[in-house]
Design a protein around this motif. Structure first.
Motif, PDB file in Angstrom:
ATOM      1  N   LEU A 175       0.839  -1.194   0.000  1.00  0.00           N
ATOM      2  CA  LEU A 175       0.000   0.000   0.000  1.00  0.00           C
ATOM      3  C   LEU A 175       0.878   1.250   0.000  1.00  0.00           C
ATOM      4  O   LEU A 175       1.924   1.280   0.650  1.00  0.00           O
ATOM      5  CB  LEU A 175      -0.901   0.022   1.242  1.00  0.00           C
ATOM      6  CG  LEU A 175      -1.923  -1.093   1.379  1.00  0.00           C
ATOM      7  CD1 LEU A 175      -2.722  -0.912   2.656  1.00  0.00           C
ATOM      8  CD2 LEU A 175      -2.841  -1.152   0.167  1.00  0.00           C
ATOM      9  N   PRO A 176       0.449   2.292  -0.690  1.00  0.00           N
ATOM     10  CA  PRO A 176       1.212   3.538  -0.669  1.00  0.00           C
ATOM     11  C   PRO A 176       0.923   4.321   0.605  1.00  0.00           C
ATOM     12  O   PRO A 176      -0.154   4.185   1.220  1.00  0.00           O
ATOM     13  CB  PRO A 176       0.684   4.289  -1.901  1.00  0.00           C
ATOM     14  CG  PRO A 176      -0.742   3.830  -2.014  1.00  0.00           C
ATOM     15  CD  PRO A 176      -0.730   2.381  -1.580  1.00  0.00           C
ATOM     16  N   MET A 177       1.853   5.167   0.988  1.00  0.00           N
ATOM     17  CA  MET A 177       1.661   5.992   2.172  1.00  0.00           C
ATOM     18  C   MET A 177       0.449   6.908   2.029  1.00  0.00           C
ATOM     19  O   MET A 177      -0.195   7.278   3.023  1.00  0.00           O
ATOM     20  CB  MET A 177       2.919   6.828   2.438  1.00  0.00           C
ATOM     21  CG  MET A 177       2.910   7.548   3.774  1.00  0.00           C
ATOM     22  SD  MET A 177       3.003   6.426   5.197  1.00  0.00           S
ATOM     23  CE  MET A 177       4.788   6.196   5.301  1.00  0.00           C
ATOM     24  N   GLU A 178       0.091   7.251   0.787  1.00  0.00           N
ATOM     25  CA  GLU A 178      -1.031   8.163   0.555  1.00  0.00           C
ATOM     26  C   GLU A 178      -2.347   7.637   1.122  1.00  0.00           C
ATOM     27  O   GLU A 178      -3.267   8.417   1.390  1.00  0.00           O
ATOM     28  CB  GLU A 178      -1.177   8.436  -0.944  1.00  0.00           C
ATOM     29  CG  GLU A 178      -0.132   9.360  -1.528  1.00  0.00           C
ATOM     30  CD  GLU A 178       1.252   8.719  -1.612  1.00  0.00           C
ATOM     31  OE1 GLU A 178       2.247   9.473  -1.619  1.00  0.00           O
ATOM     32  OE2 GLU A 178       1.344   7.470  -1.653  1.00  0.00           O
ATOM     33  N   ARG A 179      -2.458   6.333   1.319  1.00  0.00           N
ATOM     34  CA  ARG A 179      -3.683   5.782   1.916  1.00  0.00           C
ATOM     35  C   ARG A 179      -3.958   6.407   3.293  1.00  0.00           C
ATOM     36  O   ARG A 179      -5.106   6.518   3.719  1.00  0.00           O
ATOM     37  CB  ARG A 179      -3.548   4.278   2.090  1.00  0.00           C
ATOM     38  CG  ARG A 179      -3.737   3.454   0.833  1.00  0.00           C
ATOM     39  CD  ARG A 179      -5.221   3.262   0.491  1.00  0.00           C
ATOM     40  NE  ARG A 179      -5.384   2.233  -0.522  1.00  0.00           N
ATOM     41  CZ  ARG A 179      -5.861   1.020  -0.289  1.00  0.00           C
ATOM     42  NH1 ARG A 179      -6.253   0.673   0.923  1.00  0.00           N
ATOM     43  NH2 ARG A 179      -5.975   0.153  -1.265  1.00  0.00           N
ATOM     44  N   PHE A 180      -2.890   6.801   3.992  1.00  0.00           N
ATOM     45  CA  PHE A 180      -3.032   7.277   5.368  1.00  0.00           C
ATOM     46  C   PHE A 180      -3.072   8.801   5.470  1.00  0.00           C
ATOM     47  O   PHE A 180      -3.244   9.336   6.558  1.00  0.00           O
ATOM     48  CB  PHE A 180      -1.895   6.711   6.222  1.00  0.00           C
ATOM     49  CG  PHE A 180      -1.930   5.212   6.311  1.00  0.00           C
ATOM     50  CD1 PHE A 180      -2.735   4.581   7.243  1.00  0.00           C
ATOM     51  CD2 PHE A 180      -1.193   4.439   5.429  1.00  0.00           C
ATOM     52  CE1 PHE A 180      -2.793   3.199   7.307  1.00  0.00           C
ATOM     53  CE2 PHE A 180      -1.242   3.050   5.486  1.00  0.00           C
ATOM     54  CZ  PHE A 180      -2.049   2.425   6.425  1.00  0.00           C
ATOM     55  N   ARG A 181      -2.865   9.510   4.381  1.00  0.00           N
ATOM     56  CA  ARG A 181      -2.976  10.964   4.312  1.00  0.00           C
ATOM     57  C   ARG A 181      -2.163  11.689   5.389  1.00  0.00           C
ATOM     58  O   ARG A 181      -2.663  12.588   6.082  1.00  0.00           O
ATOM     59  CB  ARG A 181      -4.452  11.375   4.375  1.00  0.00           C
ATOM     60  CG  ARG A 181      -5.233  10.881   3.163  1.00  0.00           C
ATOM     61  CD  ARG A 181      -6.714  11.126   3.278  1.00  0.00           C
ATOM     62  NE  ARG A 181      -7.098  12.516   3.242  1.00  0.00           N
ATOM     63  CZ  ARG A 181      -7.267  13.235   2.131  1.00  0.00           C
ATOM     64  NH1 ARG A 181      -7.053  12.690   0.946  1.00  0.00           N
ATOM     65  NH2 ARG A 181      -7.665  14.486   2.194  1.00  0.00           N
ATOM     66  N   PRO A 182      -0.871  11.322   5.542  1.00  0.00           N
ATOM     67  CA  PRO A 182      -0.054  12.052   6.509  1.00  0.00           C
ATOM     68  C   PRO A 182       0.335  13.421   5.965  1.00  0.00           C
ATOM     69  O   PRO A 182       0.363  13.636   4.744  1.00  0.00           O
ATOM     70  CB  PRO A 182       1.182  11.164   6.656  1.00  0.00           C
ATOM     71  CG  PRO A 182       1.328  10.539   5.297  1.00  0.00           C
ATOM     72  CD  PRO A 182      -0.098  10.285   4.833  1.00  0.00           C
ATOM     73  N   THR A 183       0.643  14.339   6.861  1.00  0.00           N
ATOM     74  CA  THR A 183       1.220  15.608   6.434  1.00  0.00           C
ATOM     75  C   THR A 183       2.739  15.560   6.473  1.00  0.00           C
ATOM     76  O   THR A 183       3.398  16.202   5.651  1.00  0.00           O
ATOM     77  CB  THR A 183       0.690  16.778   7.283  1.00  0.00           C
ATOM     78  OG1 THR A 183       0.743  16.436   8.664  1.00  0.00           O
ATOM     79  CG2 THR A 183      -0.744  17.102   6.915  1.00  0.00           C
TER      80      THR A 183
END
Length: 271
Positions: A175-183
């Motif tokens: 899974l890409p990190m974008e799934r978790f929407r971090p800043t």
């Protein structure tokens, strides 16, 4: 501890729409500059998110000095200026109360883009919303339209561990990190999930304190390629990271000081 580095910075100008990757950003009291100053509501002022409407994550957003540009497949891009000085309207989000409507063109565009009758609103003054004590807030801590905390941090080590579990147990692609929407994303030779134990971080010259661990909702299960919900990562996190009836990934931080941070900055874990 080995050297840690800030490897990714993202802002999400409109709550639940697409994010923008940046190389440098100002950390303000309410979070990263430009992050979640806008949100989508229904006709009654209730917040509409990608939890209920996964298609929202397919709307792309770019920032301009005095507004933003919305883009989606099959539609002409729309520039939306900040509606400064206009009358506000009621919204139901806690500790907000009111926001400024972006106007009929933005409402019509978003309604067509996501297939639901919605409105776009702008938070005129993010300093008027506080961080709840339930989420680590103290007097004077402010918050944009983010759910609970001004800054959301994840680490590449924790994502690598999750993707190992997914591969070994489910034969699932990473899974890409974008799934978790971090800043903010931190890279380095870390133990997975050690960020849960930090009292805070210093990124360059900016200090942020720990607010709380981040419990994960159904938004992380939306496949960003097809904009449909799946079972992961919730199913795997529930086996390894379940506590108090929730699953956990990442932490929320609250700025102690303000200033500029950039990809490549040294990160120091505190206490």
């Amino acid at each position: 501890m080995t050297s840690l580095v800030l490897s990714q910075l993202s802002v999400y100008p409109v709550k639940s729409l697409g994010g923008v990757t940046v190389d440098r950003v100002e950390v303000e009291r309410q979070g990263l500059a430009g992050d979640r100053r806008w949100m989508v509501v229904d006709a009654g002022g209730d917040t509409v998110t990608a939890r209920e409407v996964p298609r929202m994550l397919g709307v792309r957003v770019s920032l301009e000095a005095d507004g933003l540009v919305l883009a989606a497949d099959g539609l002409d891009a729309l520039r939306v200026p900040e509606p400064r000085g206009l009358p506000t309207t009621r919204v139901s989000m806690n500790r907000v109360g009111s926001a400024t409507p972006a106007g009929a063109p933005a409402d019509a565009w978003l309604t067509e883009a996501i297939g639901r009758d919605v409105r776009l609103v702008w938070l005129d003054d993010p300093g008027r919303r506080s961080v709840s004590p339930d989420h680590g807030g103290a007097p004077g801590d402010t918050l944009s339209l983010a759910d609970a905390g001004p800054v959301h941090l994840t680490t590449t080590a924790s994502l690598a561990q999750l993707n190992t579990w997914l591969a070994d147990e489910q034969d699932h692609p990473p899974l890409p990190m974008e799934r978790f929407r971090p800043t903010v994303v931190v890279d380095g030779d870390l133990e997975p999930f050690v960020e849960d134990t930090w009292a805070g971080v210093r990124i360059g010259d900016v200090e942020l304190r720990f607010g709380e661990r981040c419990d994960r909702c159904v938004m992380t299960t939306v496949d960003l390629d097809v904009l449909r919900t799946t079972k992961e990562p919730t199913r795997t996190l529930a086996r390894h990271r379940r506590e108090d009836g929730k699953v956990w990934f990442g932490i929320r931080l609250i700025p102690v000081t303000t200033g500029s941070i950039a990809v490549g900055d040294e990160v120091v874990a505190l206490g």
